[in-house]
Design an enzyme around this catalytic site. Structure first.
Site, mmCIF file in Angstrom:
data_model
loop_
_atom_site.group_PDB
_atom_site.id
_atom_site.type_symbol
_atom_site.label_atom_id
_atom_site.label_comp_id
_atom_site.label_asym_id
_atom_site.label_seq_id
_atom_site.Cartn_x
_atom_site.Cartn_y
_atom_site.Cartn_z
ATOM 1 N N ARG A 90 33.816 -19.401 -5.783
ATOM 2 C CA ARG A 90 33.770 -20.577 -4.896
ATOM 3 C C ARG A 90 32.331 -20.907 -4.538
ATOM 4 N NH1 ARG A 90 38.069 -22.520 -2.012
ATOM 5 N NH2 ARG A 90 36.793 -23.216 -0.284
ATOM 6 N N HIS A 108 23.808 -12.784 -11.638
ATOM 7 C CA HIS A 108 24.178 -13.725 -12.698
ATOM 8 C C HIS A 108 23.832 -13.101 -14.056
ATOM 9 C CE1 HIS A 108 25.256 -17.600 -14.313
ATOM 10 N NE2 HIS A 108 24.202 -17.510 -15.099
#
Ligand code: GRF
Length: 199
Positions: A90, A108
């Site tokens: 989200r 990431h």
């Protein structure tokens, strides 16, 4: 230092962080796991690790802001000092990012700013990159954008298959994320604009 981990899926980073803490590598406690997906595998890991697991159902909140206000409410109960995103799908509201400014981390699976967004490992692989890696960064209001804390690279060898690259990336993540959290816990990170100094 009290940590909350936010995850939407598998939760292997959540488990790696919790285990690093239990080994005594970081002076902190994972107080809770928060998920926005009822089926997230991370929830099963939380049960096994005996970590409090809270599912907040997005369907019950008509806007991102209201969802994030609930999130803040929950975090306040456990006096959370650091919010760790680990496969949390989200987007956070500007309200939340401001509230926890420089207290939210994300990982990431690429060398940012290359390959922001979803499927970063496959995109780097299919692009024909010779080098990819992992980035841990502070979260700001743009996706995969905030100040970089740590990066580590992996060479994509000619013979490498996507599956083995994914495996290597995740192995690296499980080392790099605990290290970044340790640096944060020891107050060794200073953010100045886009730059993070490590003392
Ligand atoms: C990781 O590859 C992370 O870099 C990305 O989402 C994935 C989450 O994996 N943000 P897991 O749920 O921790 O196994």
């Amino acid at each position: 230092m009290n940590i909350a981990i936010l995850a939407s899926g598998n939760g292997s980073n959540f488990e790696a962080i919790a285990k690093a803490i239990r080994r005594g590598q970081i002076r902190a406690e994972v107080k809770l796991l928060i998920t926005d997906k009822p089926q997230a595998f991370a929830r099963f890991r939380a049960k096994k690790l005996k970590i409090k697991d809270i599912f907040i159902n997005p369907d019950n909140y008509p806007s991102r802001l209201l969802f994030d206000k609930k999130l803040v409410e929950v975090l306040k109960i456990d006096k959370i000092d650091l919010v760790v995103l680990a496969g949390y799908m989200r987007i956070l509201s500007p309200y939340f990012v401001k509230k926890y400014k420089n207290k939210i981390l994300n990982i990431h699976p690429s060398l940012l700013p290359r390959f922001k967004g979803v499927n970063a490992i496959a995109r780097a692989f299919n692009h024909g990159s010779k080098l990819t890696g992992v980035t841990v960064h502070f979260v700001d209001s743009k996706v995969d954008h905030g100040p970089v804390i740590l990066q580590s690279s992996i060479l994509i060898k000619k013979s490498m298959k996507l599956k083995s690259l994914e495996k290597e990336i995740h192995k690296l993540e499980h080392k790099l994320y605990p290290l970044a959290i340790k640096l944060f816990a020891e107050k060794k990170l200073k953010v100045r604009g886009r730059k993070v100094a490590i003392n």
